[in-house]
Design an enzyme around this catalytic site. Structure first.
Site, PDB file in Angstrom:
ATOM      1  N   LYS A  57      96.862 -30.628  -5.199  1.00 37.77           N
ATOM      2  CA  LYS A  57      97.166 -31.891  -5.026  1.00 37.77           C
ATOM      3  C   LYS A  57      96.428 -32.686  -6.286  1.00 37.77           C
ATOM      4  CE  LYS A  57      93.489 -32.484  -1.824  1.00 37.77           C
ATOM      5  NZ  LYS A  57      93.001 -32.481  -0.504  1.00 37.77           N
ATOM      6  N   ARG A 149      92.354 -38.128  10.883  1.00 37.66           N
ATOM      7  CA  ARG A 149      92.959 -38.672   9.602  1.00 37.66           C
ATOM      8  C   ARG A 149      94.428 -38.257   9.920  1.00 37.66           C
ATOM      9  NH1 ARG A 149      91.453 -36.230   3.681  1.00 37.66           N
ATOM     10  NH2 ARG A 149      92.170 -34.299   4.692  1.00 37.66           N
ATOM     11  N   TYR A 275      77.784 -54.122 -23.558  1.00 40.26           N
ATOM     12  CA  TYR A 275      78.175 -55.223 -22.976  1.00 40.26           C
ATOM     13  C   TYR A 275      77.157 -55.473 -21.954  1.00 40.26           C
ATOM     14  CZ  TYR A 275      83.125 -55.118 -23.782  1.00 40.26           C
ATOM     15  OH  TYR A 275      84.443 -55.450 -24.336  1.00 40.26           O
ATOM     16  N   MET A 323      85.685 -49.592 -21.559  1.00 39.47           N
ATOM     17  CA  MET A 323      86.825 -48.876 -21.087  1.00 39.47           C
ATOM     18  C   MET A 323      87.307 -47.825 -22.059  1.00 39.47           C
ATOM     19  SD  MET A 323      90.694 -50.914 -21.149  1.00 39.47           S
ATOM     20  CE  MET A 323      89.994 -52.443 -20.226  1.00 39.47           C
TER      21      MET A 323
HETATM   22  C1  LIG Z   1      92.207 -31.383  -0.002  1.00 38.78           C
HETATM   23  C2  LIG Z   1      92.216 -30.563   1.017  1.00 38.78           C
HETATM   24  C3  LIG Z   1      91.995 -29.187   1.010  1.00 38.78           C
HETATM   25  C4  LIG Z   1      91.079 -28.481  -0.101  1.00 38.78           C
HETATM   26  O1  LIG Z   1      89.689 -29.013   0.081  1.00 38.78           O
HETATM   27  P1  LIG Z   1      88.877 -28.644  -0.914  1.00 38.78           P
HETATM   28  O2  LIG Z   1      87.276 -28.953  -0.166  1.00 38.78           O
HETATM   29  O3  LIG Z   1      88.966 -29.016  -2.192  1.00 38.78           O
HETATM   30  O4  LIG Z   1      88.585 -27.078  -0.837  1.00 38.78           O
HETATM   31  C5  LIG Z   1      92.001 -28.404   2.079  1.00 38.78           C
HETATM   32  N1  LIG Z   1      93.201 -28.785   3.111  1.00 38.78           N
HETATM   33  C6  LIG Z   1      93.400 -29.928   3.369  1.00 38.78           C
HETATM   34  C7  LIG Z   1      94.158 -30.594   4.606  1.00 38.78           C
HETATM   35  C8  LIG Z   1      93.061 -31.014   2.269  1.00 38.78           C
HETATM   36  O5  LIG Z   1      93.488 -32.085   2.519  1.00 38.78           O
END
Ligand SMILES: *Cc1c(COP(=O)(O)O)cnc(C)c1O
Length: 381
Positions: A57, A149, A275, A323
């Site tokens: 992701k 979640r 800055y 930036m």
């Molecule tokens: C992002 C995610 C993972 C991977 O987690 P890591 O800690 O990066 O290995 C696995 N399962 C779900 C549901 C996630 O959202």
């Protein structure tokens, strides 16, 4: 007298890769393909006989999905997780036959897109089950065991049991949950969530059968075989970070970030830098302005705290990160020239160490790396 043998200069693969960056690039993100493949194989060996899926992701944790997905496929990975259908569609173009799960599930209106790209949603609530089951296509089911979640909560699980018709035509290819505290091996939540997950699987068996099960993320894999079940979901460890910090260097560094020197100047004591004039030079110094900034994902919280390397020489970051530019005290590197590259994440500066200095976690540092960086894969996998 024997003539002296002249050994050829050692050209590091990193230098070769950097040389391929466009001459006008300000920042370069190098992806070590061999390290990525090694990390996949190491995690897979640890999780075996469970299958090791890769979580890609957020554009492959910021490294670039086009760069990482084919390497993981060649290393033997066949199942991938993304957060959104849009990410799944991009991954489908790269890997025609991979199994792709979409963690956010079918958002309203996204069923057609999921079907079109042969993506499997992770069903997180009863409404998502209702929206998906008419398709007759397989999906994963997420049950919540402590994250609050995503996933069916206790009341949704009870409703599904009481009204099993809600699962008519439902094909569940995977049942999963997610650990909240896997980074802390000794945390009581880990065993509690495992027990809760096993109990829910048992309870739901009359409705969804006994599909393969998945609980562990990267740190969950490290917790041990009990947590691997049928499939693990490896994310951050693939990319070289170990959030638990238990064994620094356990996974090979994959991402290396370099910024290019645009200008050098010699300054007198008392000169202010950047800055807010938050830094004043104490003794005469040489400053290097590097073409990377918070717009590239280089954390602004590294202002006056960061560090860069020119070869083996550490250069303190002075003043605020801006930036597009960051200033380093390069007094210790008299050979530095405009156009040279400064290492900002790499062999001298593991991403976990950079994240700690920046007051955040490796996940955030990697996933914020910007689209302006030249992403360059090197090495073979
Ligand atoms: C992002 C995610 C993972 C991977 O987690 P890591 O800690 O990066 O290995 C696995 N399962 C779900 C549901 C996630 O959202």
């Amino acid at each position: 007298m024997p003539s002296p043998t002249i050994s050829p200069p050692v050209i590091r693969p990193i230098d070769t890769a950097l040389a391929t960056a466009a001459p006008q690039a300000g920042g370069a993100l190098l992806i070590d393909r061999a390290a990525l493949a090694d990390n996949y194989r190491a995690l897979a060996a640890q999780a075996a006989p469970a299958e090791t899926a890769a979580v890609v992701k957020a554009d492959g944790y910021g490294l670039g999905i086009a760069e990482v997905a084919p390497v993981l496929w060649r290393a033997g990975c066949r199942t991938f997780f993304v957060a959104l259908a849009e990410e799944g569609a991009a991954l489908r173009k790269l890997l025609r036959t991979a199994r792709i799960f979409v963690l956010s599930g079918p958002l309203p209106g996204s069923v057609a897109a999921l079907r079109q790209h042969e993506l499997m949603p992770v069903l997180n609530e009863l409404e998502q089950i209702a929206a998906w089951r008419a398709t007759g296509a397989p999906a994963a089911l997420h049950v919540d065991t402590g994250m609050s979640r995503l996933g069916l909560d206790v009341s949704a699980q009870a409703l599904l049991l009481a009204e099993p018709a809600r699962a008519d035509n439902l094909k569940i290819a995977l049942v999963m949950s997610h650990l909240a505290c896997s980074e802390e091996a000794g945390h009581t939540m880990n065993a509690e969530q495992l027990a809760r997950f096993q109990a829910v699987r048992e309870r739901l068996a009359p409705v969804i059968g006994r599909p393969p099960a998945s609980l562990a993320n990267s740190c969950g894999i490290i917790l041990g075989r009990d947590y691997a079940l049928d499939m693990v979901r490896a994310g951050i460890a693939l990319y070289g970070s170990e959030p638990s910090g238990a064994v620094p260097g356990r996974f090979r560094a994959v991402a290396r970030l370099f910024g290019r020197v645009v200008q050098l100047r010699d300054v007198d004591p008392g000169t202010s830098v950047g800055y807010g004039a938050t830094h004043r030079v104490a003794v005469a110094a040489r400053l290097a302005t590097v073409a990377i900034g918070y717009a590239d994902g280089y954390p602004r919280s590294l202002s006056n705290r960061g560090i860069g390397f020119f070869g083996e020489t550490p250069l303190p970051l002075v003043g605020r990160v801006s930036m597009d530019l960051t200033i380093f005290d390069a007094s210790a590197a008299p050979k530095l020239r405009p156009g040279d590259w400064i290492e900002l994440i790499g062999d001298h500066l593991p991403v976990d160490a950079v994240a700690a200095r920046a007051g955040t976690i490796s996940y955030e540092v990697l996933t914020r790396l910007g689209s302006r960086l030249a992403r360059i894969g090197f090495g073979e996998s």
